[in-house]
Design a protein around this motif. Structure first.
Motif, PDB file in Angstrom:
ATOM      1  N   PRO A 148      46.306  32.319  97.161  1.00 36.94           N
ATOM      2  CA  PRO A 148      45.371  32.763  96.115  1.00 36.94           C
ATOM      3  C   PRO A 148      46.055  33.094  94.793  1.00 36.94           C
ATOM      4  N   VAL A 149      45.423  32.680  93.695  1.00 37.10           N
ATOM      5  CA  VAL A 149      45.950  32.974  92.361  1.00 37.10           C
ATOM      6  C   VAL A 149      45.298  34.210  91.756  1.00 37.10           C
ATOM      7  N   VAL A 150      44.170  34.637  92.336  1.00 36.53           N
ATOM      8  CA  VAL A 150      43.505  35.838  91.835  1.00 36.53           C
ATOM      9  C   VAL A 150      43.352  36.848  92.962  1.00 36.53           C
ATOM     10  N   LYS A 151      43.347  38.118  92.582  1.00 34.56           N
ATOM     11  CA  LYS A 151      43.049  39.182  93.530  1.00 34.56           C
ATOM     12  C   LYS A 151      41.538  39.333  93.564  1.00 34.56           C
ATOM     13  N   TRP A 152      40.984  39.444  94.762  1.00 33.92           N
ATOM     14  CA  TRP A 152      39.526  39.357  94.894  1.00 33.92           C
ATOM     15  C   TRP A 152      38.994  40.428  95.833  1.00 33.92           C
ATOM     16  N   ALA A 153      37.953  41.133  95.403  1.00 31.18           N
ATOM     17  CA  ALA A 153      37.312  42.117  96.277  1.00 31.18           C
ATOM     18  C   ALA A 153      36.783  41.409  97.518  1.00 31.18           C
ATOM     19  N   GLY A 154      37.190  41.872  98.703  1.00 38.85           N
ATOM     20  CA  GLY A 154      36.761  41.216  99.934  1.00 38.85           C
ATOM     21  C   GLY A 154      37.589  40.006 100.285  1.00 38.85           C
ATOM     22  N   GLY A 155      38.730  39.825  99.623  1.00 37.66           N
ATOM     23  CA  GLY A 155      39.598  38.682  99.919  1.00 37.66           C
ATOM     24  C   GLY A 155      40.021  38.657 101.382  1.00 37.66           C
ATOM     25  N   LYS A 156      40.283  37.474 101.901  1.00 39.13           N
ATOM     26  CA  LYS A 156      40.464  37.303 103.348  1.00 39.13           C
ATOM     27  C   LYS A 156      41.908  37.101 103.807  1.00 39.13           C
ATOM     28  N   ARG A 157      42.869  37.370 102.962  1.00 41.82           N
ATOM     29  CA  ARG A 157      44.256  37.068 103.352  1.00 41.82           C
ATOM     30  C   ARG A 157      44.675  37.798 104.620  1.00 41.82           C
ATOM     31  N   GLN A 158      44.336  39.090 104.714  1.00 43.83           N
ATOM     32  CA  GLN A 158      44.808  39.841 105.871  1.00 43.83           C
ATOM     33  C   GLN A 158      43.989  39.576 107.138  1.00 43.83           C
ATOM     34  N   LEU A 159      42.872  38.855 106.992  1.00 37.87           N
ATOM     35  CA  LEU A 159      42.049  38.503 108.159  1.00 37.87           C
ATOM     36  C   LEU A 159      42.327  37.081 108.670  1.00 37.87           C
TER      37      LEU A 159
ATOM     38  N   ASN B 239      42.402  39.498  85.396  1.00 36.46           N
ATOM     39  CA  ASN B 239      42.519  39.772  86.831  1.00 36.46           C
ATOM     40  C   ASN B 239      43.891  40.353  87.170  1.00 36.46           C
ATOM     41  N   LYS B 240      44.938  39.868  86.507  1.00 34.69           N
ATOM     42  CA  LYS B 240      46.292  40.319  86.813  1.00 34.69           C
ATOM     43  C   LYS B 240      46.614  41.689  86.205  1.00 34.69           C
ATOM     44  N   THR B 241      45.878  42.097  85.191  1.00 32.70           N
ATOM     45  CA  THR B 241      46.230  43.335  84.488  1.00 32.70           C
ATOM     46  C   THR B 241      45.162  44.424  84.576  1.00 32.70           C
ATOM     47  N   CYS B 242      43.990  44.108  85.125  1.00 35.92           N
ATOM     48  CA  CYS B 242      42.943  45.133  85.198  1.00 35.92           C
ATOM     49  C   CYS B 242      43.203  46.079  86.368  1.00 35.92           C
ATOM     50  N   TYR B 243      42.507  47.190  86.391  1.00 37.58           N
ATOM     51  CA  TYR B 243      42.696  48.213  87.415  1.00 37.58           C
ATOM     52  C   TYR B 243      42.395  47.671  88.805  1.00 37.58           C
ATOM     53  N   ASN B 244      43.388  47.737  89.682  1.00 34.33           N
ATOM     54  CA  ASN B 244      43.239  47.367  91.084  1.00 34.33           C
ATOM     55  C   ASN B 244      42.878  45.896  91.297  1.00 34.33           C
ATOM     56  N   GLY B 245      43.048  45.056  90.285  1.00 35.42           N
ATOM     57  CA  GLY B 245      42.713  43.644  90.425  1.00 35.42           C
ATOM     58  C   GLY B 245      41.257  43.410  90.741  1.00 35.42           C
ATOM     59  N   LEU B 246      40.405  44.272  90.238  1.00 29.11           N
ATOM     60  CA  LEU B 246      38.982  44.214  90.586  1.00 29.11           C
ATOM     61  C   LEU B 246      38.223  43.308  89.629  1.00 29.11           C
ATOM     62  N   PHE B 247      37.800  42.153  90.122  1.00 31.22           N
ATOM     63  CA  PHE B 247      37.008  41.222  89.311  1.00 31.22           C
ATOM     64  C   PHE B 247      35.567  41.713  89.350  1.00 31.22           C
ATOM     65  N   ARG B 248      35.133  42.333  88.258  1.00 35.36           N
ATOM     66  CA  ARG B 248      33.805  42.938  88.246  1.00 35.36           C
ATOM     67  C   ARG B 248      33.126  42.670  86.910  1.00 35.36           C
ATOM     68  N   VAL B 249      31.844  42.324  86.980  1.00 35.76           N
ATOM     69  CA  VAL B 249      31.065  42.132  85.765  1.00 35.76           C
ATOM     70  C   VAL B 249      29.834  43.020  85.809  1.00 35.76           C
ATOM     71  N   ASN B 250      29.275  43.302  84.608  1.00 39.84           N
ATOM     72  CA  ASN B 250      28.038  44.075  84.546  1.00 39.84           C
ATOM     73  C   ASN B 250      26.838  43.138  84.665  1.00 39.84           C
ATOM     74  N   MET B 251      25.626  43.677  84.514  1.00 38.78           N
ATOM     75  CA  MET B 251      24.418  42.878  84.698  1.00 38.78           C
ATOM     76  C   MET B 251      24.277  41.780  83.654  1.00 38.78           C
ATOM     77  N   ALA B 252      24.995  41.916  82.547  1.00 40.98           N
ATOM     78  CA  ALA B 252      24.964  40.870  81.516  1.00 40.98           C
ATOM     79  C   ALA B 252      26.031  39.806  81.774  1.00 40.98           C
ATOM     80  N   GLY B 253      26.791  39.972  82.861  1.00 39.43           N
ATOM     81  CA  GLY B 253      27.824  39.000  83.189  1.00 39.43           C
ATOM     82  C   GLY B 253      29.125  39.220  82.441  1.00 39.43           C
ATOM     83  N   GLN B 254      29.303  40.421  81.849  1.00 38.18           N
ATOM     84  CA  GLN B 254      30.508  40.708  81.069  1.00 38.18           C
ATOM     85  C   GLN B 254      31.544  41.433  81.928  1.00 38.18           C
ATOM     86  N   PHE B 255      32.785  40.988  81.833  1.00 36.93           N
ATOM     87  CA  PHE B 255      33.871  41.604  82.593  1.00 36.93           C
ATOM     88  C   PHE B 255      34.006  43.067  82.176  1.00 36.93           C
ATOM     89  N   ASN B 256      34.007  43.984  83.154  1.00 34.61           N
ATOM     90  CA  ASN B 256      34.032  45.399  82.755  1.00 34.61           C
ATOM     91  C   ASN B 256      35.010  46.270  83.551  1.00 34.61           C
TER      92      ASN B 256
END
Length: 278
Positions: A9-20, A120-137
């Motif tokens: 994986p190139v991105v850290k992802w909430a719910g990522g499956k590497r350890q499973l 993704n590499k520099t945000c807090y905890n690698g959390l890819f998250r957007v708001n209801m408008a689809g903006q990275f937050n």
């Protein structure tokens, strides 16, 4: 095509499956005509099993654009990634670009891919998250030396995406499965049913994924089953999900969660694997 252990994986992802992966791979059939993964996310399963033919998709447009840039414009992407800075001011400037429609619309596909990878590499905890408008937050992570360019992994992934027959799609999961045929195999990793009201993280794409969506997904699984197409599905082992898939084979497994805004809530939780075969 040789198996490449550098493909990961190139991105850290909430719910990522590497350890499973060791547990998941026990249930992935050996002979698959085409591998389907309609909730691609960080692509840990795809990159680990490296099928020669696959159809993969996600409803997160920026994520699919990143994978397409890695496949089609890897040199340009790596050069663009080198320009980024690991400072709060720069981070929030880049994060805010999707609030400036006139500026954002002028970014090339490579620049958009570079932006989302950098965030993704520099945000807090690698959390890819957007708001209801689809903006990275997600906020700035304040890491000392994040691997922003990630060149070795990106080049390995690019090589795999070019050498194998991989179709990348930005669309709803039902659209992905429209032309599926017997002999194919589907792995579903949807946004999980929340185990509590406070854990309702569905912010990887605008719109969320509520229980009506979980019902829709179960109906899609029923259709696949009626066609004799094998599927494997991961979800949280809530009473709702266990009841929803009570007619299928289920197995409770333990998963570690490393992405949570509350550090005390990271750790082992129960998840369920659902499948329609022995």
């Amino acid at each position: 095509m040789k198996y490449d252990k550098l493909v990961e994986p190139v991105v850290k992802w909430a719910g990522g499956k590497r350890q499973l992966l060791p547990e998941l791979k026990k249930y992935i059939p050996k002979n698959i005509s085409t591998y389907y993964e309609p909730f691609l996310g960080g692509a840990a399963v795809l990159f680990d099993i490296q099928p020669k033919k696959a159809v993969v998709s996600d409803i997160n447009e920026e994520l699919i654009n990143l994978y397409m840039a890695i496949r089609d414009n890897v040199d340009e992407l790596i050069e663009d990634l080198k320009k980024h800075k690991n400072t709060p001011d720069y981070f929030y400037k880049i994060r805010g670009l999707d609030r400036e429609t006139s500026i954002y619309s002028k970014l090339t596909k490579v620049e958009r891919a570079s932006r989302i990878h950098y965030l993704n590499k520099t945000c807090y905890n690698g959390l890819f998250r957007v708001n209801m408008a689809g903006q990275f937050n997600s906020p700035f992570g304040n890491y000392k030396n994040p691997n922003i360019t990630n060149e070795i992994t990106i080049r390995a992934v690019s090589k795999y995406l070019n050498e194998a027959n991989i179709k990348l799609k930005y669309c709803d999961y039902e659209e992905t499965l429209k032309s599926i045929r017997k002999g194919a195999f589907v792995y579903f990793d949807p946004p999980y049913d929340p185990v509590s009201n406070s854990s309702n993280f569905t912010g990887y794409a605008k719109g969320g994924f509520n229980r009506d969506e979980q019902w829709r997904l179960r109906n899609v699984c029923d259709k696949l089953n009626s066609k004799g197409i094998k599927f494997l599905l991961s979800n949280s082992s809530t009473d709702f999900i266990l009841d929803l898939y009570k007619d299928y084979n289920t197995k409770i497994i333990q998963a570690k969660r490393f992405i949570n805004s509350n550090g005390n809530k990271r750790g082992e939780i129960d998840e369920v694997l659902v499948r329609n075969y022995g």
